[in-house]
Design a protein around this motif. Structure first.
Motif: not given
Length: 216
Positions: A110-111, A136-139, A163-173
């Protein structure tokens, strides 16, 4: 004939290899070091790279003894690692050794923490804009990573949660429209992957929807 050998940096360490598997996320690294006719080695610098960023070598440890030719290294989950070693003496650093040839892959987990920097920013009226620092990917520690964003009104006793899932790991907003003007919200942003939610409990942030008017 007498030759005066000038002091020089050490020769690169050789035979960098692992003597324990990586599936426990701890491995033992060994190497050889021969520096005839040079000042003695005072330090070894252990570096690693991962498949996430193979061109970048980061320092894992610096050993302050030139007599020790091994060390135990703690690793992060869900990584493919290579290692190399640099020797240091009073003149300077050697060239890096050849990278370790053995595969070193760690299992997923898990993270270990949730995103940081969670806040809201000034937005158009009737918008709630939630921001955070992308991880980042390493986390991320496993495949299937996403952010789970939760929010609810903070100024009412009974308020529905969303609640909402954000599937793009690069998204920050995340921009949420059709909200009342300048109201407080309880906000959480969780890190989740296919193994589960982050082991650290999420922290609540109080943020506000946009005010009526223009902002500089």
């Amino acid at each position: 004939m007498i030759y005066n050998l000038l002091p020089d940096v050490p020769d690169p360490p050789s035979n960098v290899h692992l003597t324990s598997p990586c599936h426990t996320r701890i491995t033992e690294l060994h190497w050889h070091s021969i520096s005839d006719n040079h000042p003695p080695v005072s330090h070894f610098i252990i570096q690693y790279n991962t498949s996430f960023n193979p061109e970048v070598w980061s320092t894992a440890k610096k050993l302050s003894t030139g007599d020790r030719h091994y060390d135990r290294i703690s690793l992060s989950p869900w990584g493919n690692y290579s290692f190399r070693v640099i020797a240091r003496n009073s003149v300077g650093d050697s060239l890096p050794s050849e990278p370790s040839a053995q595969p070193c892959s760690t299992p997923p987990d898990v993270p270990h923490h949730n995103p940081s920097g969670i806040c809201t920013k000034n937005a158009k009226p009737h918008q709630l804009v939630i921001t955070w620092k992308a991880m980042p990917p390493e986390q991320q520690n496993a495949p299937g990573f996403y952010y789970l964003v939760k929010w609810r009104r903070h100024d009412t006793v009974v308020a529905p949660s969303f609640e909402e899932r954000i599937l793009d790991a690069d998204q920050d907003e995340l921009i949420i429209s059709e909200q009342p003007i300048y109201k407080p919200y309880e906000i959480y942003v969780l890190a989740v992957n296919e193994v589960g939610e982050a082991v650290a409990p999420p922290k609540m942030t109080i943020g506000y929807s946009g005010e009526d008017g223009e902002f500089l």
